[in-house]
Motif scaffolding. Structure first.
Motif, mmCIF file in Angstrom:
data_model
loop_
_atom_site.group_PDB
_atom_site.id
_atom_site.type_symbol
_atom_site.label_atom_id
_atom_site.label_comp_id
_atom_site.label_asym_id
_atom_site.label_seq_id
_atom_site.Cartn_x
_atom_site.Cartn_y
_atom_site.Cartn_z
ATOM 1 N N LEU A 1 0.832 -1.200 0.000
ATOM 2 C CA LEU A 1 0.000 0.000 0.000
ATOM 3 C C LEU A 1 0.867 1.251 0.000
ATOM 4 O O LEU A 1 0.447 2.325 -0.434
ATOM 5 N N VAL A 2 2.115 1.111 0.453
ATOM 6 C CA VAL A 2 3.023 2.254 0.486
ATOM 7 C C VAL A 2 3.357 2.743 -0.923
ATOM 8 O O VAL A 2 3.697 3.924 -1.089
ATOM 9 N N THR A 3 3.250 1.894 -1.940
ATOM 10 C CA THR A 3 3.554 2.324 -3.304
ATOM 11 C C THR A 3 2.646 3.470 -3.733
ATOM 12 O O THR A 3 3.131 4.536 -4.118
ATOM 13 N N PRO A 4 1.309 3.298 -3.649
ATOM 14 C CA PRO A 4 0.474 4.462 -3.953
ATOM 15 C C PRO A 4 0.550 5.557 -2.891
ATOM 16 O O PRO A 4 0.468 6.740 -3.214
ATOM 17 N N LEU A 5 0.720 5.166 -1.613
ATOM 18 C CA LEU A 5 0.785 6.179 -0.555
ATOM 19 C C LEU A 5 1.977 7.111 -0.748
ATOM 20 O O LEU A 5 1.897 8.309 -0.458
ATOM 21 N N SER A 6 3.095 6.555 -1.238
ATOM 22 C CA SER A 6 4.281 7.378 -1.476
ATOM 23 C C SER A 6 3.982 8.477 -2.478
ATOM 24 O O SER A 6 4.500 9.590 -2.376
ATOM 25 N N THR A 7 3.138 8.161 -3.451
ATOM 26 C CA THR A 7 2.786 9.159 -4.454
ATOM 27 C C THR A 7 1.657 10.059 -3.964
ATOM 28 O O THR A 7 1.668 11.263 -4.218
ATOM 29 N N LEU B 1 3.860 16.777 -1.617
ATOM 30 C CA LEU B 1 5.025 17.213 -0.837
ATOM 31 C C LEU B 1 6.151 17.669 -1.764
ATOM 32 O O LEU B 1 6.770 18.721 -1.540
ATOM 33 N N SER B 2 6.429 16.881 -2.804
ATOM 34 C CA SER B 2 7.485 17.244 -3.754
ATOM 35 C C SER B 2 7.145 18.542 -4.468
ATOM 36 O O SER B 2 8.008 19.412 -4.657
ATOM 37 N N GLY B 3 5.880 18.676 -4.876
ATOM 38 C CA GLY B 3 5.457 19.910 -5.531
ATOM 39 C C GLY B 3 5.591 21.116 -4.615
ATOM 40 O O GLY B 3 5.995 22.208 -5.053
ATOM 41 N N LEU B 4 5.282 20.918 -3.322
ATOM 42 C CA LEU B 4 5.373 22.014 -2.358
ATOM 43 C C LEU B 4 6.831 22.417 -2.117
ATOM 44 O O LEU B 4 7.150 23.612 -2.027
ATOM 45 N N ILE B 5 7.720 21.427 -2.026
ATOM 46 C CA ILE B 5 9.147 21.724 -1.851
ATOM 47 C C ILE B 5 9.675 22.529 -3.035
ATOM 48 O O ILE B 5 10.397 23.518 -2.875
ATOM 49 N N LEU B 6 9.293 22.115 -4.248
ATOM 50 C CA LEU B 6 9.721 22.855 -5.438
ATOM 51 C C LEU B 6 9.204 24.290 -5.411
ATOM 52 O O LEU B 6 9.902 25.229 -5.822
ATOM 53 N N LYS B 7 7.990 24.457 -4.903
ATOM 54 C CA LYS B 7 7.370 25.780 -4.897
ATOM 55 C C LYS B 7 7.985 26.694 -3.842
ATOM 56 O O LYS B 7 8.151 27.897 -4.059
#
Length: 447
Positions: free
Chosen positions: A157-163, A169-175
């Motif tokens: 379940l962590v596979t989809p949870l990671s995304t 989170l990744s988008g927010l860090i980039l922003k």
């Protein structure tokens, strides 16, 4: 059956349910947390691409090759890693893997040329090799095969949870981190997301036990229940294999079904990783420009996929059936991927069909991953799981690489996505070449 016998049976069933719930509560949430950051460090390059590619003047071919070359390192070192885990013990080896990949993932912030990009991605694959199959093998030391699909369903379940969590989170860090401290936002992305993995490596050393016998948090009675069930599981495998039980590395390498499972997993992963590494860019091409919004939309297909994955793995255990629970999701994944390319002019409809594609694709993973452990035991199981996973993940090299090359040659991604869909469809007929007596978990032998 007498009332006393019925009461004893009910009491035994309740005791079994209690101990496996206890093991699940102890192990699965922590392993999910560890794999969450492993998976995030593996695929965050898809978000880094949104800015790194322009900053470093990388072509789509360079990006696709760099994203995929991770899996060459993974392929070459996965089997040795899983065998070394048997030698040094899961606790130490899992901690070593996590610390290694965290350091290399953070070093991605220093990439300046295609060569440095390729080298670090390759080394990241080498460092992470053995983690996922090692965890899968580790769980076979705690759960018998008739409980494997639902247990793996919770872990994977962590596979989809990671995304679902990692994409926003990744988008927010980039922003938020553009030009902070004189670094690009994509450099901060690699650094920030590597730190938790490094810290968790030290927690693993204190928290995980190597096996049931060394678990001080289980009572002697609880240990006896698990050890008895694992012994029954061994006997079931012997019956399914006509009186033989594969425990050696040699027997694994000569088992044709392991190579069949590897081929199926390869076909599946070509489709899965092709979508995985390119989805943020596909969404951006459809007209979405805000990094955080791209992150939210990238998470959506995985949210649907997570729900379907849990249901499919539980239903597979309930019905004691594996093959149809793999074939049908593979077909659904193929159809969704084909229709997503047809509607790529509309963000709404493209995302709707990507959700269908990812639901089918993710649904088959835990049911499929339980198969090598149901066929093999001991060293052969550790090696077999590693071989299936490493060959399957080699597709992670071809999927993103082919998609990147076709994007440079044609300026479009639809032809590449059609190829990925074809490989997904191939999983359905291939899985039926595995005999039902091996694919389907054997019911427990009564004491």
């Amino acid at each position: 059956m007498s009332e006393i016998t019925i009461e004893q049976t009910q009491s035994t069933a309740l005791a079994e349910k209690s101990v496996y719930q206890k093991i699940t509560r102890r192990l699965i949430p922590f392993l999910i947390l560890c794999y969450f950051f492993a998976y995030l460090d593996r695929v965050n390059v898809g978000f880094a691409k949104l800015h790194m590619q322009d900053a470093l003047s990388f072509s789509n071919t360079v990006y696709g090759l760099g994203a995929g070359i991770f899996f060459l390192g993974y392929f070459l070192f996965e089997l040795p890693s899983n065998l070394l885990m048997q030698k040094y013990g899961p606790r130490f080896w899992i901690a070593r893997i996590m610390a290694s990949w965290a350091i290399i993932s953070a070093a991605m912030m220093f990439v300046t040329t295609p060569t440095s990009f390729y080298i670090l991605r390759f080394l990241l694959g080498v460092a992470e090799a053995g983690f996922f199959p090692g965890i899968v093998f580790y769980l076979t030391l705690w759960f018998p095969s008739w409980r494997s699909a639902r247990t793996l369903g919770l872990f994977i379940l962590v596979t989809p949870l990671s995304t679902i969590i990692g994409s926003p989170l990744s988008g927010l860090i980039l922003k938020l981190f553009e030009d902070v401290g004189g670094l690009h936002n994509w450099q901060w992305l690699f650094l920030v997301e590597a730190i938790p993995s490094f810290l968790l490596a030290f927690v693993v050393l204190r928290f995980l036990d190597n096996d049931v016998k060394s678990a001080k948090w289980l009572t002697d009675e609880e240990k006896a229940i698990v050890i008895r069930d694992l012994a029954k599981d061994q006997e079931n495998k012997r019956i399914a294999n006509h009186g033989k039980i594969d425990t050696s590395l040699k027997s694994m390498l000569s088992n044709p079904y392991i190579w069949l499972l590897s081929l199926i997993f390869f076909s599946f992963n070509i489709g899965y990783y092709g979508i995985n590494f390119w989805l943020p860019s596909i969404i951006k091409t459809s007209g979405v420009t805000d990094d955080f919004h791209i992150g939210l939309l990238t998470a959506l297909p995985y949210l649907f996929g997570a729900c379907v994955m849990v249901w499919n793995s539980r239903h597979s255990d309930l019905k004691n059936e594996r093959r149809w629970h793999i074939a049908i999701p593979a077909i659904i994944g193929c159809v969704g991927l084909v229709l997503s390319t047809y509607y790529n002019g509309s963000t709404f409809w493209m995302m709707a069909w990507i959700c269908v594609a990812m639901s089918g694709t993710l649904a088959l993973i835990p049911t499929y991953i339980s198969l090598p452990g149901s066929i093999l035991s001991g060293t052969a199981a550790a090696a077999g799981i590693a071989v299936v996973n490493s060959i399957g993940n080699l597709a992670g090299f071809f999927g993103p690489t082919v998609l990147g090359w076709l994007k440079d040659q044609t300026g479009r991604t639809d032809m590449g996505l059609y190829i990925l869909a074809g490989f997904l469809l191939l999983c359905a007929p291939l899985i039926f070449t595995l005999p039902a007596r091996l694919a389907n978990p054997q019911k427990k032998i009564k004491p």
